[in-house]
Design an enzyme around this catalytic site. Structure first.
Site, PDB file in Angstrom:
ATOM      1  N   THR A   1       0.827  -1.207   0.000  1.00 26.20           N
ATOM      2  CA  THR A   1       0.000   0.000   0.000  1.00 26.20           C
ATOM      3  C   THR A   1       0.863   1.259   0.000  1.00 26.20           C
ATOM      4  OG1 THR A   1      -1.688  -1.215   1.239  1.00 26.20           O
ATOM      5  CG2 THR A   1      -1.881   1.192   1.196  1.00 26.20           C
ATOM      6  N   TRP A   2       1.886   1.239   0.822  1.00 24.06           N
ATOM      7  CA  TRP A   2       2.786   2.393   0.958  1.00 24.06           C
ATOM      8  C   TRP A   2       3.517   2.657  -0.354  1.00 24.06           C
ATOM      9  CZ3 TRP A   2       7.324   2.553   5.032  1.00 24.06           C
ATOM     10  CH2 TRP A   2       7.759   3.873   5.193  1.00 24.06           C
TER      11      TRP A   2
ATOM     12  N   HIS B   1       1.985  -9.543  -7.442  1.00 27.81           N
ATOM     13  CA  HIS B   1       2.603 -10.329  -6.388  1.00 27.81           C
ATOM     14  C   HIS B   1       3.305 -11.560  -6.962  1.00 27.81           C
ATOM     15  CE1 HIS B   1       1.236  -8.119  -2.961  1.00 27.81           C
ATOM     16  NE2 HIS B   1      -0.037  -8.294  -3.208  1.00 27.81           N
TER      17      HIS B   1
ATOM     18  N   TYR C   1      11.629  -2.446   3.406  1.00 28.20           N
ATOM     19  CA  TYR C   1      10.613  -1.685   4.136  1.00 28.20           C
ATOM     20  C   TYR C   1      11.229  -0.900   5.286  1.00 28.20           C
ATOM     21  CZ  TYR C   1       6.138  -1.012   6.635  1.00 28.20           C
ATOM     22  OH  TYR C   1       5.043  -0.497   7.275  1.00 28.20           O
TER      23      TYR C   1
ATOM     24  N   ARG D   1      10.222  -7.104   3.432  1.00 26.07           N
ATOM     25  CA  ARG D   1      10.131  -6.709   4.832  1.00 26.07           C
ATOM     26  C   ARG D   1      10.523  -7.877   5.733  1.00 26.07           C
ATOM     27  NH1 ARG D   1       4.517  -4.529   7.705  1.00 26.07           N
ATOM     28  NH2 ARG D   1       5.475  -3.634   9.571  1.00 26.07           N
TER      29      ARG D   1
END
Length: 299
Positions: free
Chosen positions: A82-83, A140, A228, A162
């Protein structure tokens, strides 16, 4: 350790995916939701063979719905998606909208940048083709399953990963929201075991990450590999790196005027979370058999 990438497909050969094409009327990305609403007549029923294939797949442990298992991946890794969508979309459009009237105020990042594979799976391949250039899309898929029309094209790929323990915790809370409470989800210990074994929507996660990591070492001009935690620690530095990679670096004047910091603030989780569009549990980012409200993406 989430894995996710977004790519600028403006120069990709998508003719191997569908036979449709379009002429762009603008030279900057516009929210995908707007494109979909304006071209709803192009939505088709997914091919019957797709439905037949889906019924043969194993059930995903948490959603109890079929999911893919190939080479040897299960799809849809999570965290950072999302970020990163917000950052890329805002970076590319910073000269086209006043920041206090930017589409991110009224659109969830997933409504601005679509998932490529979801478009094809839900009969929206024609809509993908009418997205104006430069086309920004996400996926993805692991690197090994990308078509040659992407890997051999000049499109650029941004990949974010992440720390795996944070991915697992993030997904634990996300699944609870989607399914309507902790009593609908496996225990945390069970969740951990599924995650550890790769029997979830992300795994095996190391294989997914290594595919893109190795390519980023071989072709750094095509792949930008981000972590991340590094974005959290140095958001301005990473924002500059991202802008330079996707071909729209910040000018010295922009940097002096604090534009980089303004983009970083606009795309921060805290800022996005406060927009009304991301507070409303009734607003879903996509039409699918699982209702995922915009609010679910922020914790």
């Amino acid at each position: 350790m989430a894995s996710h990438f977004i790519m600028d497909l403006s120069n990709a050969d998508t003719t191997k995916m569908t036979s449709y094409s379009c002429v762009s009327l603008v030279d900057y990305p516009i929210p995908y939701k707007n494109i979909e609403e304006a071209n709803s007549d192009l939505i088709e029923k997914p091919p019957e063979e797709y439905d037949g294939l889906i019924t043969t797949l194993p059930l995903e442990p948490f959603f109890e719905r079929p999911f893919s298992f190939s080479q040897p991946f299960r799809f849809f890794p999570k965290s950072g998606t999302t970020w990163l969508k917000a950052m890329i979309f805002a970076t590319l459009t910073r000269n086209n909208y006043l920041l206090d009237q930017h589409p991110l105020h009224t659109h969830n990042p997933h409504q601005c940048v679509p998932y490529m594979e979801l478009g094809f799976a839900t009969g929206r391949s024609q809509i993908i083709e009418v997205i104006p250039s430069p086309r920004v899309m996400s996926t993805h898929l692991p690197y090994s399953l990308l078509p040659d029309s992407i890997t051999e094209s000049s499109c650029q790929i941004v990949y974010v990963w992440r720390d795996p323990k944070d991915v697992m915790v993030s997904m634990w809370y996300f699944v609870q929201k989607v399914l309507g409470g902790a009593d609908k989800v496996a225990t945390f210990d069970q969740f951990y075991e599924f995650f550890y074994q790769g029997l979830n929507s992300f795994g095996p996660i190391w294989n997914h990450v290594l595919g893109y990591w190795e390519e980023s070492k071989e072709r750094p001009e095509k792949f930008l590999f981000l972590k991340y935690e590094h974005i959290l620690q140095e958001p301005v530095k990473c924002a500059k790196q991202l802008a330079h990679f996707i071909g729209c670096p910040y000018s010295e004047n922009e940097e002096n005027q604090g534009v980089v910091e303004q983009i970083v603030e606009l795309c921060s989780i805290k800022k996005l979370k406060d927009f009304d569009v991301n507070k409303d549990n009734d607003r879903a980012t996509s039409k699918s058999d699982v209702h995922i409200s915009n609010a679910y993406y922020f914790r």
